[in-house]
Design an enzyme around this catalytic site. Structure first.
Site, PDB file in Angstrom:
ATOM      1  CE  LYS A 124     -23.261  34.760  58.174  1.00  0.00           C
ATOM      2  NZ  LYS A 124     -22.706  33.468  57.932  1.00  0.00           N
ATOM      3  CE  LYS A 206     -22.553  36.593  51.245  1.00  0.00           C
ATOM      4  NZ  LYS A 206     -21.837  35.343  51.480  1.00  0.00           N
ATOM      5  CE  LYS A 209     -23.042  27.669  52.261  1.00  0.00           C
ATOM      6  NZ  LYS A 209     -22.404  28.570  53.232  1.00  0.00           N
TER       7      LYS A 209
HETATM    8  N1  AQP Z   1     -22.880  35.336  46.701  1.00  0.00           N
HETATM    9  C1  AQP Z   1     -21.616  34.943  46.584  1.00  0.00           C
HETATM   10  N2  AQP Z   1     -20.894  35.256  45.489  1.00  0.00           N
HETATM   11  C2  AQP Z   1     -19.598  34.839  45.382  1.00  0.00           C
HETATM   12  N3  AQP Z   1     -18.965  34.108  46.314  1.00  0.00           N
HETATM   13  C3  AQP Z   1     -19.661  33.769  47.421  1.00  0.00           C
HETATM   14  N4  AQP Z   1     -19.356  33.057  48.521  1.00  0.00           N
HETATM   15  C4  AQP Z   1     -20.413  33.013  49.357  1.00  0.00           C
HETATM   16  N5  AQP Z   1     -21.450  33.679  48.813  1.00  0.00           N
HETATM   17  C5  AQP Z   1     -21.006  34.162  47.615  1.00  0.00           C
HETATM   18  C6  AQP Z   1     -18.061  32.429  48.748  1.00  0.00           C
HETATM   19  O1  AQP Z   1     -18.312  31.049  49.020  1.00  0.00           O
HETATM   20  C7  AQP Z   1     -17.299  30.578  49.910  1.00  0.00           C
HETATM   21  C8  AQP Z   1     -17.937  29.778  51.011  1.00  0.00           C
HETATM   22  O2  AQP Z   1     -18.691  30.617  51.824  1.00  0.00           O
HETATM   23  P1  AQP Z   1     -19.091  30.145  53.276  1.00  0.00           P
HETATM   24  O3  AQP Z   1     -20.084  29.080  53.204  1.00  0.00           O
HETATM   25  O4  AQP Z   1     -17.875  29.771  54.038  1.00  0.00           O
HETATM   26  O5  AQP Z   1     -19.641  31.423  53.974  1.00  0.00           O
HETATM   27  P2  AQP Z   1     -20.381  32.670  53.440  1.00  0.00           P
HETATM   28  O6  AQP Z   1     -19.432  33.546  52.688  1.00  0.00           O
HETATM   29  O7  AQP Z   1     -21.041  33.289  54.625  1.00  0.00           O
HETATM   30  O8  AQP Z   1     -21.426  32.043  52.419  1.00  0.00           O
HETATM   31  P3  AQP Z   1     -22.993  32.108  52.465  1.00  0.00           P
HETATM   32  O9  AQP Z   1     -23.524  31.335  51.303  1.00  0.00           O
HETATM   33  O10 AQP Z   1     -23.418  33.525  52.601  1.00  0.00           O
HETATM   34  O11 AQP Z   1     -23.290  31.255  53.784  1.00  0.00           O
HETATM   35  P4  AQP Z   1     -24.197  31.627  55.025  1.00  0.00           P
HETATM   36  O12 AQP Z   1     -25.548  31.964  54.472  1.00  0.00           O
HETATM   37  O13 AQP Z   1     -24.200  30.405  55.883  1.00  0.00           O
HETATM   38  O14 AQP Z   1     -23.534  32.786  55.705  1.00  0.00           O
HETATM   39  C9  AQP Z   1     -16.525  31.799  50.395  1.00  0.00           C
HETATM   40  O15 AQP Z   1     -15.294  31.855  49.699  1.00  0.00           O
HETATM   41  C10 AQP Z   1     -17.398  32.933  50.019  1.00  0.00           C
HETATM   42  O16 AQP Z   1     -16.652  34.111  49.754  1.00  0.00           O
END
Ligand code: AQP
Length: 342
Positions: A124, A206, A209
Site C-alpha cells: 500500500k 490479488k 476493491k
Molecule cells: N481477493 C481476495 N480473495 C479472498 N479474500 C479477500 N479479501 C480481500 N480481498 C480478497 C478478504 O476480504 C476481507 C475484507 O477485506 P478488507 O476490506 O478489510 O481489506 P483488504 O484485504 O485490503 O481488501 P481489499 O478488497 O483488497 O480492499 P482495499 O482495496 O481497500 O485494500 C478480508 O478478510 C480479506 O482477507
C-alpha cells in the site's frame, strides 16, 4: 452449581468470532468468497461480531461523502448476504471508541521492526507514495485491538490477512506474558478454496476493491457487466483448461471462482471442461457468478431503500458492542496502571 447446570452453561457459551470489512469501495467477489460468505456459514455456531471497519479505511484517502454512504451500504450487504442482525453484531468501528483506545495501548507493545515487515504496508505504501501515513503503518495494531477487545476465538479472513493475524497473536501473547491472561489468543479461519481470488486483469495479483473496475467483479455488478468483465479476463495462449496457479494464473482463477461459488472441486470442473475453449469456461464462470449473486442483489435493493432500518441496526448493535468492548478495555487500562475512575 450442579454438574447439570455447569454442562448447560458450558453448552450455551459459544466461542466468539470477530471479523471486519473496510468500506473502502464496492465489495468484490474476492471479499465475498474469502470472507463474507464464511461469516454467514459460521453465524449459527458462534457469537459473531462483524464490524464495518471505517477507521481502517481512512489509512488511504477517502472522499467523506462516499465513505459515509458506503458504511450503510456495507451494513445492507452484510444483511443481504444472509447475516441476521439480531444474532450478529453489525456496527461501525468508529462508533465504539474502545477500538482506538486499545489500539493506542497495543501500539506500545508492538515493535517498529514487526510492522515494517508487513507485506500489505509495503504494497500500500508503494501504491500511495504521496500518503505513506502512520495509520497505514500501524493498521495491523488497530486490527489486533479490534480482535482482542472481544476475547475472540476465531477470525474468518482471506489469506492476505494471515500475516496481520499472526502479529495480533504475537502482541496478545506478549501482553499476556507481562500481565497474566488478559487476552484470548485467536485462531484464523481461512477457506480452503478462494482464500485469494486474483485480479481479472493481472491474475498474479490479488483482486482488490480499490483497483480499477475492470480488475474485479463487484458483488453489485449487473449480469451484463459481469459477463463483459469475465469475457475480458486475462488468460493465456495454450488453450488448455487446467488448474495450475503458477503457470496458468488466469484460467486457475476462473476455476477457483467457479469452484468456490458452485461447491465443485477445481479438478472436477477442469475434467468436465476438457476440450472446451476459454470462451466456454468464461461463459460458465459468468453464469455461476450471476446465479450466486442474484439473491444477494435482490435483497440488497430492498434493504438499501430503508435507511432508517439500517441506521437502527448499526446504532443498537454499536451499543451492544460497546458494552462488551469496554470490559476488556477497562481490564487492560487497569493492568497497565492507568488511574482508576472515581
Ligand atoms: N481477493 C481476495 N480473495 C479472498 N479474500 C479477500 N479479501 C480481500 N480481498 C480478497 C478478504 O476480504 C476481507 C475484507 O477485506 P478488507 O476490506 O478489510 O481489506 P483488504 O484485504 O485490503 O481488501 P481489499 O478488497 O483488497 O480492499 P482495499 O482495496 O481497500 O485494500 C478480508 O478478510 C480479506 O482477507
Amino acid at each position: 452449581m450442579t454438574e447439570q447446570e455447569q454442562n448447560v452453561q458450558t453448552a450455551e457459551k459459544k466461542q466468539v468470532i470477530f471479523s471486519g470489512i473496510q468500506p473502502s469501495g464496492t465489495l468484490t467477489i474476492g471479499n465475498y468468497i474469502g470472507a463474507l460468505r464464511n461469516f454467514v456459514k459460521l453465524q449459527n455456531d458462534y457469537d459473531c461480531i462483524y464490524c464495518i471497519v471505517d477507521e481502517h479505511a481512512i489509512t488511504v484517502r477517502q472522499n467523506p461523502a462516499d465513505l459515509r454512504r458506503r458504511c450503510l451500504e456495507l451494513a445492507a450487504i452484510y444483511i443481504a448476504a444472509g447475516l441476521d442482525p439480531q444474532k450478529n453484531l453489525i456496527y461501525c468501528q468508529s462508533h465504539v471508541s474502545a477500538h482506538a483506545e486499545l489500539a493506542w495501548i497495543l501500539n506500545c507493545f508492538t515493535y517498529m521492526g514487526e510492522l515494517s515487515r508487513m507485506t500489505q504496508f509495503k504494497a500500500k505504501s508503494a501504491a500511495h507514495e504521496d500518503n505513506i501515513n502512520a495509520g497505514l503503518f500501524t493498521y495491523p495494531v488497530l486490527m489486533a485491538a479490534d480482535i482482542l477487545l472481544y476475547q475472540t476465538n476465531l477470525v474468518p479472513v482471506g489469506v492476505d490477512q494471515k500475516q496481520h493475524l499472526e502479529l495480533c497473536r504475537d502482541i496478545a501473547q506478549r501482553f499476556n506474558s507481562v500481565y497474566g491472561n488478559v487476552f484470548t489468543i485467536p485462531e484464523g479461519y481461512i477457506p480452503k478454496i478462494g482464500a485469494k481470488i486474483m485480479s481479472l486483469q493481472e491474475p498474479e495479483k490479488k483482486m482488490s476493491k480499490s483497483d480499477p473496475a475492470e480488475c474485479y467483479i463487484a458483488i453489485l455488478d449487473d449480469p451484463d457487466t459481469i459477463r463483459r468483465k469475465i469475457k475480458r479476463a486475462v488468460t493465456d495462449s495454450d488453450g488448455e483448461i487446467r488448474f495450475d496457479p503458477e503457470s496458468k494464473p488466469g484460467v486457475s482463477n476462473l476455476l477457483s471462482i467457479m469452484s468456490a461459488l458452485g461447491d465443485e472441486d477445481v479438478d472436477s470442473i477442469a475434467t468436465r471442461m476438457q476440450g472446451k475453449g476459454y470462451g466456454e469456461l468464461k461463459k460458465e464462470t459468468a453464469d455461476c457468478v450471476i446465479a450466486a449473486l442474484e439473491p444477494l442483489q435482490a435483497e440488497y435493493k430492498r434493504l438499501i431503500a430503508d435507511k432508517a432500518y439500517l441506521q437502527n441496526v448499526i446504532d443498537t448493535n454499536a451499543a451492544a458492542a460497546n458494552s462488551l468492548a469496554i470490559r476488556t478495555l477497562r481490564k487492560v487500562q487497569k493492568k497497565v496502571g492507568f488511574a482508576p475512575r472515581g
